[in-house]
Write a protein that holds these residues in place. Structure first.
Motif, PDB file in Angstrom:
ATOM      1  N   LYS A  70       0.901  -0.979  -0.120  1.00 10.24           N
ATOM      2  CA  LYS A  70      -0.099  -0.066   0.009  1.00 10.24           C
ATOM      3  C   LYS A  70       0.729   1.354   0.173  1.00 10.24           C
ATOM      4  O   LYS A  70       1.823   1.054   0.562  1.00 10.24           O
ATOM      5  N   HIS A  72       0.784   5.522   0.176  1.00  8.83           N
ATOM      6  CA  HIS A  72      -0.071   6.731   0.569  1.00  8.83           C
ATOM      7  C   HIS A  72       0.529   8.100   0.391  1.00  8.83           C
ATOM      8  O   HIS A  72       1.923   7.981   0.899  1.00  8.83           O
ATOM      9  N   ASN A 118      -3.976   7.241  -2.683  1.00  5.64           N
ATOM     10  CA  ASN A 118      -3.569   6.059  -2.371  1.00  5.64           C
ATOM     11  C   ASN A 118      -3.373   5.107  -3.346  1.00  5.64           C
ATOM     12  O   ASN A 118      -4.176   5.007  -4.335  1.00  5.64           O
ATOM     13  N   GLN A 127      -7.883  -2.865  -3.541  1.00  8.82           N
ATOM     14  CA  GLN A 127      -8.159  -2.211  -2.123  1.00  8.82           C
ATOM     15  C   GLN A 127      -9.152  -3.136  -1.383  1.00  8.82           C
ATOM     16  O   GLN A 127      -8.938  -3.163  -0.239  1.00  8.82           O
ATOM     17  N   GLN A 132      -5.960  -6.568   0.192  1.00  9.96           N
ATOM     18  CA  GLN A 132      -6.206  -5.030   0.296  1.00  9.96           C
ATOM     19  C   GLN A 132      -4.892  -4.313   0.015  1.00  9.96           C
ATOM     20  O   GLN A 132      -4.695  -3.408   0.649  1.00  9.96           O
ATOM     21  N   ALA A 133      -4.293  -4.611  -0.962  1.00  6.49           N
ATOM     22  CA  ALA A 133      -3.113  -4.077  -1.300  1.00  6.49           C
ATOM     23  C   ALA A 133      -2.727  -4.361  -2.914  1.00  6.49           C
ATOM     24  O   ALA A 133      -3.497  -5.183  -3.472  1.00  6.49           O
ATOM     25  N   SER A 134      -1.833  -3.491  -3.597  1.00  2.00           N
ATOM     26  CA  SER A 134      -1.526  -3.777  -4.856  1.00  2.00           C
ATOM     27  C   SER A 134      -0.247  -4.686  -4.992  1.00  2.00           C
ATOM     28  O   SER A 134       0.581  -4.625  -3.824  1.00  2.00           O
TER      29      SER A 134
END
Length: 167
Positions: A70, A72, A118, A127, A132-134
């Protein structure tokens, strides 16, 4: 004494960027990176096949590795580009660069993050997906995954940073 303090501060800042563990965020300038999870991927597994879209089964001596990240942009007013590529390195010095991926879960190297934005984008498939991440995708020699710690290098302002991958 001021120069000693400046050196100490610089050294402390440098140390915060290395030996980071998965789940621990690291700041490079305005960008905050958090490697959430790393794992081998099997093209014959239903979930994993979505991470390996357009790829062939790994040769017997190699393994696909997904590094899930992730990012940001903490800036209120500046956009920033993420690195064009990422590298992992084993304790024996073997280096691997991420491989382009057509997966909807793939992190797009060189992408621009707008202020307060994000990766992955809020409410996007990666997401809201299981991790819940790339994903950054690597094809590594199987023996390299045993040469721990395997470190992910992240280039950037005040960098690079290194994250110890939990393989």
């Amino acid at each position: 004494t001021l120069s000693g303090f400046a050196l100490a501060a610089c050294g402390a800042n440098h140390e915060e960027k290395h030996g980071i563990v998965e789940g621990e965020p690291v700041h490079l300038g305005d960008l905050e990176y958090n490697v959430l999870f790393t794992r081998p991927l099997n093209i014959n597994d239903v979930e994993d096949s979505q991470y390996l879209v357009g790829k062939q089964e790994a040769p017997a001596e190699k393994v696909w590795i997904g590094v899930f990240v992730k990012i940001h942009n903490t800036s209120e007013d500046k956009s920033h580009r993420i690195p064009e590529s990422f590298t992992v390195e084993t304790t024996s010095g073997r280096k691997y660069t991420n491989i382009p991926s057509d997966s909807i879960y793939a992190l797009e190297p060189g992408a621009t993050l707008e202020p307060q934005d994000n990766i992955p984008e809020i409410d996007s498939t990666p997401q809201v997906g299981p991790i819940q991440a790339s994903m950054l995708l690597f094809l590594m020699d199987r023996e390299s995954t045993e040469q721990r710690p395997v470190k992910l290098y992240i280039e950037g302002e005040d960098g690079p940073a290194t994250v110890d991958l939990d393989l």
